[in-house]
Write a protein that holds these residues in place. Structure first.
Motif, short mmCIF file in Angstrom:
data_model
loop_
_atom_site.label_atom_id
_atom_site.label_comp_id
_atom_site.label_asym_id
_atom_site.label_seq_id
_atom_site.Cartn_x
_atom_site.Cartn_y
_atom_site.Cartn_z
N SER A 1 41.33 -24.55 -31.20
CA SER A 1 40.81 -23.44 -30.37
C SER A 1 41.90 -22.51 -29.83
O SER A 1 41.70 -21.84 -28.82
CB SER A 1 39.99 -23.99 -29.19
OG SER A 1 38.97 -24.81 -29.65
N ASP B 1 40.00 -22.89 -36.75
CA ASP B 1 39.25 -23.92 -36.02
C ASP B 1 39.06 -23.35 -34.63
O ASP B 1 39.99 -23.30 -33.83
CB ASP B 1 40.14 -25.18 -36.03
CG ASP B 1 39.80 -26.18 -34.94
OD1 ASP B 1 38.65 -26.22 -34.50
OD2 ASP B 1 40.72 -26.93 -34.56
N GLY C 1 36.75 -22.54 -31.02
CA GLY C 1 35.72 -23.02 -30.10
C GLY C 1 34.60 -21.98 -30.05
O GLY C 1 34.87 -20.79 -29.98
N HIS C 2 33.36 -22.42 -30.11
CA HIS C 2 32.25 -21.47 -30.12
C HIS C 2 31.43 -21.63 -28.85
O HIS C 2 31.67 -22.53 -28.03
CB HIS C 2 31.41 -21.64 -31.38
CG HIS C 2 30.86 -23.02 -31.56
ND1 HIS C 2 29.62 -23.38 -31.13
CD2 HIS C 2 31.43 -24.12 -32.10
CE1 HIS C 2 29.42 -24.65 -31.42
NE2 HIS C 2 30.51 -25.13 -32.00
N ASN D 1 30.31 -25.05 -27.73
CA ASN D 1 31.37 -25.95 -27.25
C ASN D 1 31.54 -25.79 -25.75
O ASN D 1 31.72 -26.75 -25.02
CB ASN D 1 32.72 -25.62 -27.89
CG ASN D 1 32.84 -26.15 -29.29
OD1 ASN D 1 32.77 -25.40 -30.23
ND2 ASN D 1 32.99 -27.44 -29.42
N ASP E 1 28.16 -26.83 -23.81
CA ASP E 1 27.94 -28.27 -23.87
C ASP E 1 29.05 -29.03 -23.14
O ASP E 1 28.82 -30.09 -22.55
CB ASP E 1 27.89 -28.68 -25.36
CG ASP E 1 27.26 -30.02 -25.56
OD1 ASP E 1 26.43 -30.42 -24.73
OD2 ASP E 1 27.59 -30.68 -26.56
N GLY E 2 30.28 -28.48 -23.19
CA GLY E 2 31.41 -29.22 -22.63
C GLY E 2 31.71 -28.85 -21.19
O GLY E 2 32.65 -29.39 -20.61
N ARG F 1 28.09 -29.45 -29.75
CA ARG F 1 29.54 -29.50 -29.60
C ARG F 1 30.22 -29.89 -30.91
O ARG F 1 29.65 -30.61 -31.71
CB ARG F 1 29.84 -30.55 -28.55
CG ARG F 1 31.12 -30.37 -27.84
CD ARG F 1 31.15 -31.35 -26.69
NE ARG F 1 32.38 -31.20 -25.95
CZ ARG F 1 32.61 -31.82 -24.82
NH1 ARG F 1 31.72 -32.61 -24.30
NH2 ARG F 1 33.75 -31.63 -24.21
N GLY F 2 31.45 -29.44 -31.09
CA GLY F 2 32.22 -29.84 -32.27
C GLY F 2 32.95 -28.65 -32.81
O GLY F 2 32.63 -27.51 -32.48
N PRO F 3 33.98 -28.89 -33.62
CA PRO F 3 34.76 -27.77 -34.13
C PRO F 3 33.95 -26.92 -35.10
O PRO F 3 33.07 -27.42 -35.79
CB PRO F 3 35.93 -28.44 -34.84
CG PRO F 3 35.49 -29.82 -35.12
CD PRO F 3 34.44 -30.18 -34.12
#
Ligand SMILES: C[S@@+](CC[C@H](N)C(=O)[O-])C[C@H]1O[C@@H](n2cnc3c(N)ncnc32)[C@H](O)[C@@H]1O
Length: 258
Positions: free
Chosen positions: A109, A139, A141-142, A145, A148-149, A240-242
Motif C-alpha cells: 500500500s 499492491d 489498499g482499496h 481495506n 473493514d480495517g 479486506r485483502g490486497p
C-alpha cells in the motif's frame, strides 16, 4: 505525507506480521527473466529487493525515508551470485531515470501514500521506464481495506529475535479529502532491556479499484491480471485483502500484436 523515520530493524519486525515475503518473491519473480532488472517504488528497508537480489535480479529502490534507506543499503546482500541493488533516497514522484526495467513494482500500500496527482505523475514516468515486455505490479489498499480495517485505536505487539516492538496507533479519516491518517507511537525493547520510542505518521489516499483501473488506462497501461493475493488468489476479493494489479505498456502490446 509520511515519515517512517525510525530504525529499519524495528520496521522489519512489524512487517513480518503483515506480509508473506516468500509469496511476494515468487509472485514478483514470475514476471522476471533470469537476471532481470527491477525498480521498487517505496522500497522501505529493502525486504523485497534483497529477496530478488538473492535470485540474481538487480535494480533500484526509491524511498523517502532516510532511516529505511540507510538500513536497506547496509543490509544489501553481497554473495557472488546476488544481483546489485542501488538505493535512492527521495520521493518516487520526483524520481527520474534513463534506465529500463523488466519489472516495476510497489508493495504494501505504498502508493496510497501518494496523492492522486502524485500517483498520476509517477505512473506516467513508469510507463516510459518499462523495458520491452516489462510489467508493472502494484499492491494497493482499496476502499474496503480501509472500511473493514478501521479501528480508531490499536495496540499491537510484534516479537522479533531479542526485540519487542509495540505499536500504539490512532486512525482517523478526513472525509472530504478521502484521506486516512495514521499516527503511531513505536516502542521497542531490545534484549538488553533498552527501551526507545519513535513517532510515525502517514496519510493514505483511499482509492477504489475502478479508479486505479482508470488511472492505469489514462497513463498508458493495459491491465493484464488482477489478483486478491500474492499466491495468485483470484481477485478482486470481497472485503479486506490486497488488490494486486499486473499491467504492461498499452502501446507496446499493440506493437507486438501488429
Ligand atoms: C508501508 S511501507 C512499505 C515499504 C515496502 N514497500 C515494503 O513492502 O516493506 C511504505 C513506504 O513507502 C515510503 N514512501 C511513502 N511515500 C513515498 C514517496 N512519495 N516516495 C517514496 N517513498 C515513499 C515510506 O518511506 C515507506 O518506506
Amino acid at each position: 505525507m509520511s515519515s517512517f523515520e525510525y530504525p529499519g530493524e524495528y520496521y522489519e519486525v512489524i512487517r513480518k506480521d503483515f506480509r508473506d515475503v516468500a509469496g511476494e518473491t515468487e509472485f514478483l519473480a514470475s514476471y522476471l527473466p533470469p537476471g532481470g532488472r527491477v525498480l521498487d517504488i517505496g522500497s522501505g528497508t529493502g525486504t523485497n529487493l534483497r529477496a530478488l537480489a538473492a535470485l540474481g535480479h538487480s535494480g533500484v529502490g526509491v524511498d523517502q525515508s532516510s532511516d529505511f534507506t540507510a538500513y536497506a543499503r547496509a543490509a544489501a546482500p553481497a554473495g557472488p551470485a546476488d544481483g546489485v541493488v542501488e538505493y535512492v533516497h527521495g520521493r518516487a514522484e520526483e524520481y527520474v531515470t534513463d534506465q529500463r526495467f523488466d519489472l516495476v513494482y510497489s508493495l504494501f500500500s505504498t502508493l496510497n501514500q501518494l496523492d492522486r496527482a502524485g500517483l498520476r505523475q509517477l505512473l506516467t514516468g513508469v510507463r516510459g521506464w518499462l523495458a520491452p515486455g516489462g510489467h508493472l505490479v502494484i499492491d494497493i489498499g482499496h476502499l474496503l481495506n480501509f472500511v473493514d480495517g478501521y479501528q480508531p485505536n490499536i495496540i499491537a505487539h510484534h516479537q522479533g529475535d531479542d526485540l519487542l516492538v509495540t505499536r500504539l496507533a490512532r486512525q482517523s479519516v478526513h472525509a472530504h479529502r478521502a484521506v486516512w491518517r495514521n499516527e503511531e507511537t513505536i516502542i521497542a525493547r531490545d534484549g538488553a532491556g533498552k527501551v526507545s520510542m519513535f513517532a510515525n505518521f502517514f496519510d493514505q489516499t483511499v482509492f477504489t479499484a475502478p479508479e486505479v483501473r482508470d488511472l492505469l488506462a489514462d497513463t498508458g497501461f493495459e491491465v493484464v491480471a488482477e489478483y486478491g493475493g500474492f499466491r495468485k488468489e483470484p481477485g478482486p476479493r470481497i472485503g479486506r485483502g490486497p488488490l494486486l494489479f499486473v499491467a504492461r505498456a498499452a502501446g507496446a502490446v499493440q506493437e507486438v500484436a501488429a
